[in-house]
Structure formats: structure tokens, C-alpha cells
Design a protein around this motif. Sequence first.
Motif, PDB file in Angstrom:
ATOM      1  N   ASP A 172       2.884   3.702   0.752  1.00  0.00           N
ATOM      2  CA  ASP A 172       3.248   2.629   0.852  1.00  0.00           C
ATOM      3  C   ASP A 172       1.320   1.601   0.371  1.00  0.00           C
ATOM      4  O   ASP A 172       1.014   0.527  -0.160  1.00  0.00           O
ATOM      5  CB  ASP A 172       3.181   1.957   2.229  1.00  0.00           C
ATOM      6  N   ALA A 173       0.275   2.351   1.391  1.00  0.00           N
ATOM      7  CA  ALA A 173      -0.632   1.846   1.139  1.00  0.00           C
ATOM      8  C   ALA A 173      -1.393   1.547  -0.281  1.00  0.00           C
ATOM      9  O   ALA A 173      -1.657   0.591  -0.903  1.00  0.00           O
ATOM     10  CB  ALA A 173      -1.345   2.122   1.718  1.00  0.00           C
ATOM     11  N   ALA A 174      -0.991   2.246  -1.438  1.00  0.00           N
ATOM     12  CA  ALA A 174      -1.787   3.265  -2.330  1.00  0.00           C
ATOM     13  C   ALA A 174      -0.873   1.750  -2.861  1.00  0.00           C
ATOM     14  O   ALA A 174      -1.692   0.912  -3.543  1.00  0.00           O
ATOM     15  CB  ALA A 174      -0.919   4.162  -2.832  1.00  0.00           C
ATOM     16  N   LEU A 205      -6.569  -3.721   5.138  1.00  0.00           N
ATOM     17  CA  LEU A 205      -5.219  -3.973   4.635  1.00  0.00           C
ATOM     18  C   LEU A 205      -4.847  -4.103   4.728  1.00  0.00           C
ATOM     19  O   LEU A 205      -4.537  -5.537   4.123  1.00  0.00           O
ATOM     20  CB  LEU A 205      -4.894  -2.300   3.839  1.00  0.00           C
ATOM     21  N   ARG A 206      -3.993  -4.920   5.861  1.00  0.00           N
ATOM     22  CA  ARG A 206      -3.395  -5.710   6.445  1.00  0.00           C
ATOM     23  C   ARG A 206      -4.349  -7.244   5.874  1.00  0.00           C
ATOM     24  O   ARG A 206      -3.020  -8.299   5.490  1.00  0.00           O
ATOM     25  CB  ARG A 206      -3.043  -6.055   7.499  1.00  0.00           C
ATOM     26  N   GLU A 207      -5.342  -6.730   6.733  1.00  0.00           N
ATOM     27  CA  GLU A 207      -6.017  -8.662   6.398  1.00  0.00           C
ATOM     28  C   GLU A 207      -6.607  -9.202   4.934  1.00  0.00           C
ATOM     29  O   GLU A 207      -6.091 -10.231   4.784  1.00  0.00           O
ATOM     30  CB  GLU A 207      -7.083  -8.481   7.304  1.00  0.00           C
ATOM     31  N   ARG A 208      -6.689  -8.007   4.438  1.00  0.00           N
ATOM     32  CA  ARG A 208      -6.929  -8.346   2.616  1.00  0.00           C
ATOM     33  C   ARG A 208      -5.760  -8.391   2.313  1.00  0.00           C
ATOM     34  O   ARG A 208      -6.132  -9.588   1.496  1.00  0.00           O
ATOM     35  CB  ARG A 208      -7.749  -6.800   1.972  1.00  0.00           C
ATOM     36  N   MET A 209      -4.309  -8.142   2.457  1.00  0.00           N
ATOM     37  CA  MET A 209      -3.222  -9.074   1.694  1.00  0.00           C
ATOM     38  C   MET A 209      -3.147 -10.113   2.028  1.00  0.00           C
ATOM     39  O   MET A 209      -3.086 -11.305   1.448  1.00  0.00           O
ATOM     40  CB  MET A 209      -1.766  -8.187   2.503  1.00  0.00           C
TER      41      MET A 209
END
Length: 382
Positions: A172-174, A205-209
Motif C-alpha cells: 500500500d505505502a509503495a 506519507l499521509r500528510e504528503r498525500m
Amino acid sequence: MENSGICFKKGMVGVRYTREDGCRAWLTYALMRADALNELLQEFGSAEAIYDRFMTKGGSFLKARVSEYGLTQLKEQAQRGRMHDMLVQMKRLDIGILGMQDDGYPDNLRNIPSPPALLYYRGNPDCLMGKCVAVVGSRKASPQGTDMTRKICRELSAAGVSIVSGLAMGIDAAAHEGCLDGGSPTAAVLGCGLDVDYPVENLALRERMLDNDGVLLSEYPLGFRANKYVFQVRNRIISGLGKAVLMMESRIQSGSMLTVQHALDQGKEVFAYPGIPGTEWAEGAHQLLREGANYFTSAQDILEDLGWEDDLPRPTTQQVRQLPEMSSDQRAVFALLSGGEMSFDQLAAQTGLAAPTLTIALTMLQMTGLVKALPGKCYCRA
């Protein structure tokens, strides 16, 4: 409950919570099945009408549809102070809520079995209105699996495709990272409230999204904690948002395989990445391939099969050249490397070539400029 008058931002446009928004958020605390909640909303016409009936007549009219726990939650959340605190928290995190009839509700979800009646969102849901594919796979993924997921999602993203996944560790993260690297927004469907920091490993990663026009989605109310039972229900939304589901790596008994089953029930295309035969990570994908899933090793395979090949980057005149003649061994190795970097051992396992024969094939491919060697006895197309 009076009109809250609270404002928040969706993108660059100011949005005001309506009384219906507050009643919708209140109603999610009933934790009803999606089909039952849809029926209730259709019967009353709005969440506001349900709330007003609840406040004037009590919750007896809901007993056939809502558990005792759900009724208790509705009663607690209906208190004026609790309702206000809920909306303040939604404002603080820029969280909105959509119903099926709203313009911003993702079109791909409307016709799936048990579509979410109400959907919280944080970020920009507009990214779900274009080309989307869902990507699923193991949390404990192989290094090759995560590398290939990033590469394929980066290439799909560069062709204008948004990636939908679950923000878990591993595949998922990738998938989210690859999509962001390719320039398109990415979406994550969570099995908890949007105010819950889960998984904590992927908060950055969530904030980057969100910083890159992506969106987080959930049908669960604020404060709701993830548990193993909700992910099976959540996964139907992941598959529902994409035109297709890509299986990267999975064991046969896994949540990812359940997502694929949702996709099949929804009439979606299913693609399976072959991985390394004989490994536990490839079990699920190889079973799907035996059952008729679409085989793929590159983003180009997916774009062509979905009819999106016009979005493929066009090669320049300098990039177009005739490939030199290759032996059958060289062609086998060159074809495998179309999926990205592979180690000597991986090439040997997938081609079945003996080590000396494989060494000769790789040497000739390097001499003709088609393949280059990388550190750690790894190789890729030049």
C-alpha cells in the motif's frame, strides 16, 4: 441541533457545514451496515429528518436496524455539546462528509453492491473523478515487490492515473509513494476515523498525500479505532473506486485476496503481477493468474488492456531504434527486465537458465548496450 455555521476549506474554496452535514456525521455513529443505512436515508429523505425524529420520538423506530450499542452512541452524540465538539474537530482537520446524491461522491462507487451511504473525506475528492486503479498486496512485502509497485505506480501516475490503496505498510505505502513520484494525486481508504493516527508509521506519507491534492476516505465516524473486522468491509471501497484492481503480492489467505473478490463481485478487471514463482509473496497472484486474471509486468500492459494507451508517453525520435538480434536466452532475460531491476538469482529462477548460460546472456546484452549491471549483482534495461 442548530446550523453550526462552521467553515472549513476544501482545496481553495471555502465550505460551510450545513445542518444536514452535522446530522450525517451524527448518524454514522450508529455503525449500521451500508445497505441498511441507505434504505433508512431513502425512507426519510435526509439525515436531518432522521435526527429530528430521534430527538422528538426517541430511538425506538431504529431498534430493528440499529444495535443497542449503536443506539447508545446516537443518544450520546446527539447531545448539543458533543455535536459541537464533533464539528469543531472536523473543522480543525478539514474533514467533509458526502452522501450518495452529492456531486462530489465518487462515480465509481454509486453502482457497487452496498455502496457507502455516507463517506467522510479529508483532502480533495476530485482526484477520484478521473482514471483510477486500486493496488493491493501484502503488508510484509518483499523488497522486489515494493520496488516494482513503486515503479509501476509511478509510470501509471505519469500517464495521469490516480492510485487508490489502503495506506498500510508494504505494498500500500509503495503504491502511494510511486503515485506521488509520478505527479498524480493518490487516495487512501481507511478502516478508522479520519482523526485517528493509524497506521502511525505512515503519518508522514499521509500528510504528503494531502499536500499533493490527494484524499483520505472513511465511512467510519471520528474517533473510531481500526480493528481486523472492519478491513474486510473497507476493502470493497478500495476495489470500487478503481476501474481495475492490481494484485502485487499476497498469500492465498489474505485481506488482499478478499479485495480481489470484492472487485470480481463489482465487475472490475483484475490484474496479477507474477512476482517470483515459488515464493510465499507470489502465491495469491499465481492463483489469480491460473483463474484467469490479467497478467502484467509493466504499466504499459495495464494502460493498453484498459484502453488508456493514448496516455502513454510518446518516445522521441532519438528514443526509437531497432533492437539488435538476440538469442532465445537473451530475449528471455531482456523480457523479464521489462518489469524493472532484477537480481542474478531472480533471473536464474524465472528463466530456468544455468548460471554459466545466464552469465553469457547477460554479458552479450551488456555488450550490445541493452542491459546494464547494478551493484549487488542486479541488472536492468539500459
